[in-house]
Design a protein around this motif. Structure first.
Motif, mmCIF file in Angstrom:
data_model
loop_
_atom_site.group_PDB
_atom_site.id
_atom_site.type_symbol
_atom_site.label_atom_id
_atom_site.label_comp_id
_atom_site.label_asym_id
_atom_site.label_seq_id
_atom_site.Cartn_x
_atom_site.Cartn_y
_atom_site.Cartn_z
ATOM 1 N N ALA A 57 -0.454 5.599 -13.847
ATOM 2 C CA ALA A 57 -1.360 5.100 -14.874
ATOM 3 C C ALA A 57 -2.756 5.650 -14.595
ATOM 4 O O ALA A 57 -3.128 5.856 -13.434
ATOM 5 C CB ALA A 57 -1.385 3.579 -14.858
ATOM 6 N N ASP A 58 -3.506 5.874 -15.653
ATOM 7 C CA ASP A 58 -4.859 6.427 -15.479
ATOM 8 C C ASP A 58 -5.720 5.541 -14.589
ATOM 9 O O ASP A 58 -6.563 6.033 -13.838
ATOM 10 C CB ASP A 58 -5.532 6.595 -16.841
ATOM 11 N N SER A 59 -5.502 4.236 -14.664
ATOM 12 C CA SER A 59 -6.337 3.289 -13.927
ATOM 13 C C SER A 59 -6.168 3.380 -12.414
ATOM 14 O O SER A 59 -7.022 2.887 -11.669
ATOM 15 C CB SER A 59 -6.040 1.862 -14.389
ATOM 16 N N VAL A 60 -5.082 4.018 -11.946
ATOM 17 C CA VAL A 60 -4.834 4.072 -10.499
ATOM 18 C C VAL A 60 -4.803 5.499 -9.963
ATOM 19 O O VAL A 60 -4.692 5.696 -8.742
ATOM 20 C CB VAL A 60 -3.532 3.344 -10.114
ATOM 21 N N LYS A 61 -4.887 6.493 -10.837
ATOM 22 C CA LYS A 61 -4.847 7.889 -10.386
ATOM 23 C C LYS A 61 -5.950 8.168 -9.383
ATOM 24 O O LYS A 61 -7.099 7.761 -9.565
ATOM 25 C CB LYS A 61 -5.005 8.833 -11.590
ATOM 26 N N GLY A 62 -5.558 8.841 -8.302
ATOM 27 C CA GLY A 62 -6.524 9.174 -7.264
ATOM 28 C C GLY A 62 -6.705 8.079 -6.232
ATOM 29 O O GLY A 62 -7.330 8.300 -5.190
ATOM 30 N N ASN A 76 -5.300 2.481 -2.177
ATOM 31 C CA ASN A 76 -6.593 2.657 -1.514
ATOM 32 C C ASN A 76 -7.732 2.342 -2.473
ATOM 33 O O ASN A 76 -7.551 2.351 -3.694
ATOM 34 C CB ASN A 76 -6.727 4.098 -1.007
ATOM 35 N N ASN A 77 -8.896 2.094 -1.897
ATOM 36 C CA ASN A 77 -10.089 1.783 -2.701
ATOM 37 C C ASN A 77 -9.774 0.707 -3.739
ATOM 38 O O ASN A 77 -10.053 0.872 -4.929
ATOM 39 C CB ASN A 77 -10.616 3.046 -3.375
ATOM 40 N N LEU A 78 -9.195 -0.368 -3.287
ATOM 41 C CA LEU A 78 -8.771 -1.425 -4.208
ATOM 42 C C LEU A 78 -9.960 -2.092 -4.867
ATOM 43 O O LEU A 78 -11.041 -2.237 -4.268
ATOM 44 C CB LEU A 78 -7.927 -2.455 -3.462
#
Length: 119
Positions: A61-66, A84-86
């Motif tokens: 999903a775009d919201s979690v990419k990367g 990561n980076n939650l």
């Protein structure tokens, strides 16, 4: 069908990391595409990530990419979600699911594991 059980959820501060695991029963785990979904309070369940049988192809999903990474170990019948980076908006119950092909529905679901990200 395959039986699924998630683990690894918990409480973490914003910017932190968690690794979710989903253990599958049976000898046919390698035949399934595996996905992670999440549902926040008062919201619809949404897609997070998917990994195909061999693990060579993934989608997010775009919201979690990367920030999130899905992986699998077919020898251990397990799929993982490294987060990561939650962010506080990642707070939800996370579910893993299995389907036989990318055109079929996700037919097997785990009971879910709670992830809470504090600000």
């Amino acid at each position: 069908q395959v039986q699924l059980v998630e683990s690894g959820g918990g409480l973490v501060q914003a910017g932190g990391s968690l690794r979710l695991s989903c253990a599958a029963s049976g000898r046919t785990f390698r035949l399934y595409a595996m996905g992670w979904f999440r549902q926040a309070p008062g919201k619809e369940r949404e897609f997070v990530a998917e990994i195909l049988r061999s693990g060579g192809s993934t989608g997010y999903a775009d919201s979690v990419k990367g920030r999130f990474t899905i992986s699998r170990d077919n020898a251990k019948n397990t799929v993982y979600l490294e987060m990561n980076n939650l962010k506080p908006e990642d707070t939800a119950v996370y579910y893993c699911a299995a389907r036989l092909t990318i055109t079929s529905n996700f037919a097997s679901w785990g009971p879910g594991t709670q992830v809470t990200v504090s600000s």
